[in-house]
Design an enzyme around this catalytic site. Structure first.
Site, PDB file in Angstrom:
ATOM      1  N   CYS A  76      32.457  -8.547 -37.999  1.00 35.79           N
ATOM      2  CA  CYS A  76      31.913  -9.892 -38.178  1.00 35.79           C
ATOM      3  C   CYS A  76      31.908 -10.659 -36.855  1.00 35.79           C
ATOM      4  O   CYS A  76      31.140 -10.342 -35.964  1.00 35.79           O
ATOM      5  CB  CYS A  76      32.643 -10.634 -39.297  1.00 35.79           C
ATOM      6  N   HIS A 174      31.799  -7.042 -43.687  1.00 34.85           N
ATOM      7  CA  HIS A 174      33.247  -6.838 -43.773  1.00 34.85           C
ATOM      8  C   HIS A 174      33.542  -5.552 -44.544  1.00 34.85           C
ATOM      9  O   HIS A 174      33.554  -5.566 -45.772  1.00 34.85           O
ATOM     10  CB  HIS A 174      33.908  -8.018 -44.488  1.00 34.85           C
ATOM     11  N   GLU A 176      36.342  -4.152 -44.983  1.00 36.64           N
ATOM     12  CA  GLU A 176      37.594  -4.321 -45.721  1.00 36.64           C
ATOM     13  C   GLU A 176      37.412  -5.098 -47.025  1.00 36.64           C
ATOM     14  O   GLU A 176      38.313  -5.120 -47.864  1.00 36.64           O
ATOM     15  CB  GLU A 176      38.651  -4.991 -44.825  1.00 36.64           C
TER      16      GLU A 176
END
Length: 192
Positions: A76, A174, A176
């Site tokens: 990001c 993202h 994650e």
């Protein structure tokens, strides 16, 4: 050991938690020696470009990042700071990727927040990924598409969803927070 760069940008704990679930040890650090000796480095971020770059420079992390020889993954804001320049705060960035970061054109649906797929993918991070699979985004600025682009997403305009140059990899989304597909992308990076 995986080093997660600490630079006053959010999201480091969620990245560390994702690595732990995958069975990898990591340390959150701004120590040059620890970062340069790590097997892999992750440069996550949620925040604002100019203040993040100022912090990197104050701590000497801008030079440390450029000295990394092992695989590094920007996430990001990490991707945006790896570009030449960001319109956010009129910021000169690290210059790893020869791209400018621009604000999305005015639109009722900015920021780009939520799930979106790719219009094209290539490169090692996207192995096993199809264009129709969705990943999670939260951003108001985007990196233009350049020779370093390895995946493209279309949202108002086409932009770099992922990038690569030498040992430097980055995602605007993202991983994650992107469920199973994000886990696969992180695993692809960790297995480099």
């Amino acid at each position: 050991m995986i080093a997660i760069i600490k630079y006053n940008a959010g999201n480091v704990r969620s990245v560390q938690n994702a690595l732990t679930k995958l069975g990898y040890e990591s340390v959150i650090t701004d120590n040059r020696e620890t970062i340069l000796s790590a097997d892999k480095v992750i440069f996550p971020g949620v925040g604002e470009a100019s203040s993040a770059m100022n912090y990197l420079k104050e701590k000497g992390l801008d030079k440390t990042i450029l000295d990394i020889k092992k695989p590094m993954l920007g996430i990001c804001l990490g991707l945006q700071l790896m570009c030449n320049y960001s319109e956010e705060g009129d910021t000169d960035c690290l210059g790893i990727f020869k791209a400018s970061v621009k604000k999305f054109p005015p639109n009722d649906t900015v920021p780009h927040m939520g799930w979106n797929n790719f219009s094209s993918t290539s490169g090692v991070l996207c192995q096993g990924i199809t264009d129709t699979q969705d990943v999670y985004y939260v951003h108001s600025y985007y990196a233009e598409v350049t020779e370093n682009t390895t995946a493209i997403c279309n949202y108002i305009v086409p932009f770099s969803a992922s990038m690569r140059k030498n040992n430097f990899y980055a995602t605007q989304f993202h991983p994650e927070k992107s469920a199973g597909i994000g886990t696969r992308i992180l695993q692809n990076f960790l297995e480099l």
